[in-house]
Scaffold this active site. Structure first.
Site, PDB file in Angstrom:
ATOM      1  N   TRP A 141      44.963  53.707  42.887  1.00 19.25           N
ATOM      2  CA  TRP A 141      45.591  52.777  43.836  1.00 19.25           C
ATOM      3  C   TRP A 141      46.626  51.897  43.141  1.00 19.25           C
ATOM      4  CZ3 TRP A 141      45.230  47.434  43.466  1.00 19.25           C
ATOM      5  CH2 TRP A 141      44.298  46.938  42.541  1.00 19.25           C
ATOM      6  N   LYS A 169      41.876  39.545  49.444  1.00 17.91           N
ATOM      7  CA  LYS A 169      41.143  38.362  49.914  1.00 17.91           C
ATOM      8  C   LYS A 169      42.017  37.437  50.765  1.00 17.91           C
ATOM      9  CE  LYS A 169      38.256  38.287  45.737  1.00 17.91           C
ATOM     10  NZ  LYS A 169      39.001  39.346  45.033  1.00 17.91           N
ATOM     11  N   HIS A 230      41.991  37.560  34.113  1.00 14.50           N
ATOM     12  CA  HIS A 230      40.541  37.656  33.936  1.00 14.50           C
ATOM     13  C   HIS A 230      40.217  38.406  32.650  1.00 14.50           C
ATOM     14  CE1 HIS A 230      39.636  37.301  38.519  1.00 14.50           C
ATOM     15  NE2 HIS A 230      39.590  36.128  37.923  1.00 14.50           N
ATOM     16  N   TYR A 231      39.196  37.925  31.991  1.00 13.03           N
ATOM     17  CA  TYR A 231      38.608  38.717  30.924  1.00 13.03           C
ATOM     18  C   TYR A 231      37.109  38.477  30.974  1.00 13.03           C
ATOM     19  CZ  TYR A 231      38.275  41.605  26.886  1.00 13.03           C
ATOM     20  OH  TYR A 231      37.970  42.675  26.068  1.00 13.03           O
ATOM     21  N   HIS A 239      46.862  42.626  34.941  1.00 13.17           N
ATOM     22  CA  HIS A 239      47.359  41.980  36.154  1.00 13.17           C
ATOM     23  C   HIS A 239      47.102  40.488  36.044  1.00 13.17           C
ATOM     24  CE1 HIS A 239      43.138  43.014  36.806  1.00 13.17           C
ATOM     25  NE2 HIS A 239      43.073  42.013  37.668  1.00 13.17           N
ATOM     26  N   HIS A 241      46.744  36.798  38.204  1.00 10.01           N
ATOM     27  CA  HIS A 241      46.401  36.219  39.499  1.00 10.01           C
ATOM     28  C   HIS A 241      47.221  34.954  39.762  1.00 10.01           C
ATOM     29  CE1 HIS A 241      42.569  38.604  39.872  1.00 10.01           C
ATOM     30  NE2 HIS A 241      42.820  38.700  38.580  1.00 10.01           N
TER      31      HIS A 241
END
Length: 307
Positions: A141, A169, A230-231, A239, A241
């Site tokens: 995707w 979201k 994020h990790y 990516h 956010h």
């Protein structure tokens, strides 16, 4: 549950189990199996989330005559009711994942989680080999977006290094709930661990360009938007956010042990171009995540925590 016949998703589902139910976040996920005479059954995940109310929805509940009320408590000036607003106000957003694999199921399942200190050695011996063997189809995707085959009608910002689209979201209506992800065009950048000093100009260009776009199109000032990675990431393709500070959906994903602010990432890389290749990073890992077992074998899981 029967989607529109024109939609290629299966029309009939059987609930197998509830994977996660968060009443505070008004989100639940379920594991289902498809039932179709034309094809073999397959696993699917259904994620249900209650849509936020608009001002118009609140007015309809408070002022409208269609809301049914059932009082179940009263004491002096305080009273409580079960209420049934009109059906359109009770809409539920549904995310459908089919076919679902073990990685998908682990992601959406309630599970015991551990705080893990991942050293550079643990990353090289456990995490990196795991990331390299993730099936290409798992990120299909993402590749479809990068190849411009999908979601181009939702593209919000693009530069030489990134493409930004709405996160699932966000309903694209309320800017106070804004939540987007900017996906790196370079597939070799899988996570925070792959960033180096040479990537700083690219990250700075994304930050300034994307924030300017969000301000001009959605009225959000840069100081009202949290920008982070994020990790561990939820998927291993770099990516970033962009979430409004008022976005409740982003709350659980912007916690210690999960989110690393982009400004801090840039600062660390300016100080040491190889910072994320050598640093020890703290992250949260669920026991159902396939990576968890590799980390335990590498000695990164505190045995005292497991007892």
């Amino acid at each position: 549950m029967e989607p529109d016949a024109a939609n290629p998703v299966p029309r009939r589902l059987k609930l197998e189990s509830v994977l996660h139910n968060n009443p505070d976040g008004r989100v639940a996920s379920a594991l289902c199996s498809t039932r179709s005479e034309a094809s073999a059954p397959s696993r699917a995940i259904v994620v249900l989330s209650k849509k936020p109310w608009s001002d118009a929805d609140i007015r309809a509940i408070v002022e409208g005559s269609e809301t049914e009320l059932n009082e179940y408590h009263r004491n002096d000036k305080f009273s409580k009711y079960d209420a049934r607003p009109p059906a359109p106000i009770n809409e539920v957003s549904i995310t459908f994942i089919c076919p679902a694999n073990d990685i998908d199921i682990a992601k959406y399942s309630e599970q015991k989680r551990h705080l893990v200190r991942e050293t550079a050695d643990v990353y090289q011996t456990a995490t990196r080999p795991y990331v390299k063997q993730i099936p290409v189809e798992q990120l299909g995707w993402v590749q479809a977006i990068i190849d411009r085959r999908k979601e181009m009608d939702r593209l919000m910002y693009e530069d030489d290094g990134f493409m930004m689209v709405p996160d699932t979201k966000w309903d694209l209506k309320d800017p106070l709930m804004l939540y987007t992800i900017a996906i790196a065009k370079d597939p070799s950048i899988r996570s925070l661990r792959d960033l180096r000093g040479r990537h700083v100009p690219m990250l700075q260009r994304l930050r300034s360009g994307a924030l300017a776009t969000l301000h001009s199109k959605h009225g959000l000032s840069p100081s009202a938007v949290r920008v982070y990675m994020h990790y561990m990431p939820s998927f291993w393709w770099a990516h970033i956010h962009f979430a409004a500070l008022t976005c409740t959906a982003a709350g659980a994903t912007a916690t210690v042990g999960k989110a690393v602010l982009l400004d801090d990432i840039v600062d660390n890389l300016l100080r040491d171009p190889d910072h994320y290749a050598t640093a020890a990073l703290t992250m949260v890992v669920g026991e159902q995540d396939p990576l968890f077992h590799r980390l335990r074998e590498a000695g990164a899981i505190d045995e005292c925590v497991q007892a």
